[in-house]
Write an enzyme that holds these catalytic residues in place. Structure first.
Site, PDB file in Angstrom:
ATOM      1  N   SER A 118      81.478  35.291  78.909  1.00 52.55           N
ATOM      2  CA  SER A 118      82.571  34.799  79.746  1.00 52.55           C
ATOM      3  C   SER A 118      82.279  35.082  81.224  1.00 52.55           C
ATOM      4  O   SER A 118      81.267  34.621  81.761  1.00 52.55           O
ATOM      5  CB  SER A 118      83.887  35.400  79.275  1.00 52.55           C
ATOM      6  OG  SER A 118      84.989  34.719  79.815  1.00 52.55           O
TER       7      SER A 118
ATOM      8  N   ASP B 169      87.271  25.769  73.390  1.00 54.11           N
ATOM      9  CA  ASP B 169      87.201  26.649  74.547  1.00 54.11           C
ATOM     10  C   ASP B 169      87.225  25.785  75.801  1.00 54.11           C
ATOM     11  O   ASP B 169      86.418  24.850  75.917  1.00 54.11           O
ATOM     12  CB  ASP B 169      85.898  27.454  74.498  1.00 54.11           C
ATOM     13  CG  ASP B 169      85.741  28.446  75.640  1.00 54.11           C
ATOM     14  OD1 ASP B 169      86.611  28.502  76.531  1.00 54.11           O
ATOM     15  OD2 ASP B 169      84.717  29.166  75.649  1.00 54.11           O
TER      16      ASP B 169
ATOM     17  N   HIS C  57      87.267  30.639  72.439  1.00 60.39           N
ATOM     18  CA  HIS C  57      86.713  31.596  73.389  1.00 60.39           C
ATOM     19  C   HIS C  57      86.995  33.023  72.898  1.00 60.39           C
ATOM     20  O   HIS C  57      88.091  33.334  72.457  1.00 60.39           O
ATOM     21  CB  HIS C  57      87.368  31.388  74.756  1.00 60.39           C
ATOM     22  CG  HIS C  57      86.730  32.158  75.854  1.00 60.39           C
ATOM     23  ND1 HIS C  57      85.617  31.707  76.533  1.00 60.39           N
ATOM     24  CD2 HIS C  57      87.039  33.363  76.422  1.00 60.39           C
ATOM     25  CE1 HIS C  57      85.285  32.589  77.454  1.00 60.39           C
ATOM     26  NE2 HIS C  57      86.122  33.611  77.394  1.00 60.39           N
TER      27      HIS C  57
END
Length: 320
Positions: free
Chosen positions: A160, A255, A285
């Site tokens: 991320s 995501d 995610h």
């Protein structure tokens, strides 16, 4: 494919404890407090041979950077090294939240893993986090042998926002003509502040990490004056990606960040850089760290760690 029922169950379980960032919760301190109060699953730590918390020199004029180092074997020498950057939107999470991932990574790759507790936004905005990460990378390249590591076999990895920092670090290393990581592992990375892809629209709400969350993270990271077009903030916007290390990029079907991760893989290949992109369908995610709950998480981590291990094997050379 439809959302994995196990992923749906995880979302339903976690949502009551996850702050409504960007809507109900705007203060970073409050968001951290809410997350810290979440009930944590009881699990024994994955054993590693050795673990050590240290503080390494930061960028010029900045504080030292806390790190946590993991060794897969006692008294080993010439081990590969992975610099790991945790996710959390540059605002949340720390060495503890990603401790299990780092332990698993060290054991699976046979590498020393150095997890970086970079400065967080909004107290420290861009480029503080990437500057800290680069400072740690620079220190490790110069001191790897003293850790039992091989300075010629260093990779960067992150999930991320940590994937953003890992990607930005490679650009910074290339631009400064310094030592270059041999490989980059980017797990559903944040790569473009524009937030204008189809996956942002398709997955804006209902899949744990929302478009509102990501918009809020960018606001904290950049502030009013930050330049989101800078390639160290938005690596996808770099004019030239030539000369970067090979990459393994993990994306998730549901995501908002899916499309920018896949676009980055395409642009790397167009620039002559070897890049493998693996999309995992039916998941959201954050799935990478859920190997105890999601089959896809086990498959993704196995493939990612195999790619890292192969890239860092003795006798292999980075290609670009």
């Amino acid at each position: 494919m439809p959302l994995d029922p196990a992923a749906k169950a995880v979302i339903e379980m976690a949502e009551p404890y996850f702050p409504r960032l960007g809507t109900e919760v705007l203060d970073a301190t409050e968001a951290r407090r809410i997350l810290a109060a979440q009930p944590q699953p009881e699990a024994e730590p994955v054993p590693v041979a050795r673990l050590e918390d240290r503080r390494l020199p930061g960028p010029a004029g900045a504080p030292e950077v806390p790190v946590r180092m993991y060794w897969p074997a006692e008294e080993a020498t010439d081990l590969p090294v992975v610099i790991f950057c945790h996710g959390g939107g540059w605002v949340l999470c720390d060495l503890d939240t990603h401790d299990r991932t780092c332990r698993a990574m060290s054991n699976a790759t046979g590498a020393i893993v150095v997890s970086v507790d970079y400065r967080k936004a909004p107290e420290h905005r861009f480029p503080a986090a990437v500057d800290d990460t680069y400072a740690v990378f620079s220190w490790v390249t110069g001191h790897a042998a003293g850790l039992g590591g091989d300075p010629a076999r260093i990779a960067v990895a992150g999930d991320s926002a940590g994937g953003n920092l890992a990607a930005a670090l490679t650009l910074m290393a290339r631009d400064r003509s310094g030592p270059m990581p041999r490989f980059q592992l980017l797990v559903y990375p944040v790569l473009d502040h524009a937030q204008d892809t189809a996956s942002y629209r398709e997955n804006a709400l209902g899949y744990f990490t929302t478009a509102d969350h990501l918009r809020w993270y960018w606001q904290q990271y950049l502030g009013e004056e930050g330049d989101g077009t800078h390639p160290y903030a938005s690596p996808l916007r770099a004019v030239d990606l030539a000369g970067l290390p090979p990459a393994h990029i993990v994306t998730a079907e549901y995501d908002p960040l899916r499309d920018e991760g896949e676009a980055y893989g395409r642009r790397l290949r167009q620039a002559g850089v070897e890049a493998e992109v693996q999309r995992y369908d039916g998941v959201v995610h954050g799935f990478f760290g859920m190997s105890g709950q999601l089959t896809a998480a086990g498959a993704a981590s196995t493939a990612a760690y195999a790619a890292l291990r192969a890239a860092l094997a003795r006798g292999t050379e980075a290609t670009s």
